[in-house]
Design a protein around this motif. Structure first.
Motif, PDB file in Angstrom:
ATOM      1  N   LYS A 147      15.921 126.304 105.637  1.00  0.00           N
ATOM      2  CA  LYS A 147      15.583 127.730 105.446  1.00  0.00           C
ATOM      3  C   LYS A 147      15.498 127.515 103.680  1.00  0.00           C
ATOM      4  CE  LYS A 147      16.041 130.188 109.002  1.00  0.00           C
ATOM      5  NZ  LYS A 147      14.919 130.935 109.899  1.00  0.00           N
ATOM      6  N   HIS A 149      16.755 129.410 100.415  1.00  0.00           N
ATOM      7  CA  HIS A 149      17.391 130.367 100.010  1.00  0.00           C
ATOM      8  C   HIS A 149      17.318 130.816  98.576  1.00  0.00           C
ATOM      9  CE1 HIS A 149      20.834 129.523 102.728  1.00  0.00           C
ATOM     10  NE2 HIS A 149      20.069 128.534 102.988  1.00  0.00           N
ATOM     11  N   ASP A 178      21.310 133.347  98.044  1.00  0.00           N
ATOM     12  CA  ASP A 178      21.739 134.446  99.148  1.00  0.00           C
ATOM     13  C   ASP A 178      22.060 133.387 100.518  1.00  0.00           C
ATOM     14  OD1 ASP A 178      21.815 136.377  97.357  1.00  0.00           O
ATOM     15  OD2 ASP A 178      19.532 136.783  97.865  1.00  0.00           O
ATOM     16  N   GLU A 180      21.478 132.707 104.330  1.00  0.00           N
ATOM     17  CA  GLU A 180      20.355 132.843 105.508  1.00  0.00           C
ATOM     18  C   GLU A 180      20.982 132.496 106.864  1.00  0.00           C
ATOM     19  OE1 GLU A 180      17.324 133.516 105.275  1.00  0.00           O
ATOM     20  OE2 GLU A 180      17.135 133.505 103.008  1.00  0.00           O
ATOM     21  N   THR A 181      20.140 132.847 107.869  1.00  0.00           N
ATOM     22  CA  THR A 181      20.619 132.749 109.235  1.00  0.00           C
ATOM     23  C   THR A 181      19.694 131.341 109.886  1.00  0.00           C
ATOM     24  OG1 THR A 181      21.175 134.919 109.475  1.00  0.00           O
ATOM     25  CG2 THR A 181      20.894 133.861 111.347  1.00  0.00           C
ATOM     26  N   TYR A 182      20.485 130.664 110.481  1.00  0.00           N
ATOM     27  CA  TYR A 182      19.796 129.529 111.078  1.00  0.00           C
ATOM     28  C   TYR A 182      19.926 129.535 112.625  1.00  0.00           C
ATOM     29  CZ  TYR A 182      20.044 127.032 106.469  1.00  0.00           C
ATOM     30  OH  TYR A 182      19.736 126.850 105.050  1.00  0.00           O
TER      31      TYR A 182
END
Length: 205
Positions: A147, A149, A178, A180-182
């Protein structure tokens, strides 16, 4: 008689001329003005290379840490002693940590920042801040997801013009990214904060 008088007067005048010239006051000596001291000007584009070390702002287990190296491009405007600028950098990174089967590793990161400084001729002291990003990868049990960020950064530094068109710099940056969603929403992460120190060399056009 007139011719004799004129001739005599002319000869006397010619004879007196060297003596009169010798009696004239010598032209006063004036010292040549001192050469102007070249004052450095920071205005213009520059490119450079930089590298450093970053560590997560945390005392917990699995604190991310590691090095990075990359390039810089920027532009300065100087007004008197005040220098305003904008700078962007990007770096390959190896800033990570492993806890059991879980590994978190930042592989690339960069910033786009404004700079406000004060120049003491060849020395520039400045504060800086702006946008920051990091490409992070989480790996667990053979699976991985990456991701980008986004966040912000603040810091300060000093830059020295050590030769015509060349400068070196050292700076500290605090980077806050910030969460993040993995793995398709299964594994969220919190805010990632990094302390980083870096040095660099720039060429000014």
């Amino acid at each position: 008689m007139k011719k004799i008088l004129l001739t005599t007067t002319a000869l006397i005048a010619l004879g007196m001329a060297p003596a009169m010239a010798a009696d004239l006051a010598a032209r006063p000596y004036t010292k040549a003005p001192a050469a102007a001291i070249a004052i450095n000007n920071w205005t213009g584009f520059y490119i450079g290379a930089m590298g450093g070390y970053a560590q997560e702002n945390s005392d917990g287990i699995g604190t991310l840490s590691g090095g990075f190296a990359g390039g810089t491009v920027g532009y300065n405007w100087q007004m008197g002693n005040v220098v305003l600028g904008i700078e962007a950098d990007a770096a390959w990174a190896d800033v990570g940590a492993t806890i059991g089967l879980l590994e978190s590793r930042t592989r690339d990161m960069g910033t786009v920042r404004g700079r406000v400084g004060y120049a003491f001729d060849q020395v520039l002291v400045y504060g800086t801040g702006g946008y920051a990003w990091a490409d992070n990868r989480l790996s667990i049990a053979g699976l991985s997801d990456s991701k980008i960020h986004s966040g912000w950064t603040l810091g300060a530094g000093v830059e020295v013009m050590f030769a015509p068109k060349w400068s070196v710099k050292a700076e500290y940056l605090y980077r806050s990214f910030d969460g993040e969603t993995y793995f398709a929403g299964v594994l969220p992460t919190g805010t990632l904060n990094l302390n980083s120190v870096q040095v660099g060399v720039n060429y000014h056009f």
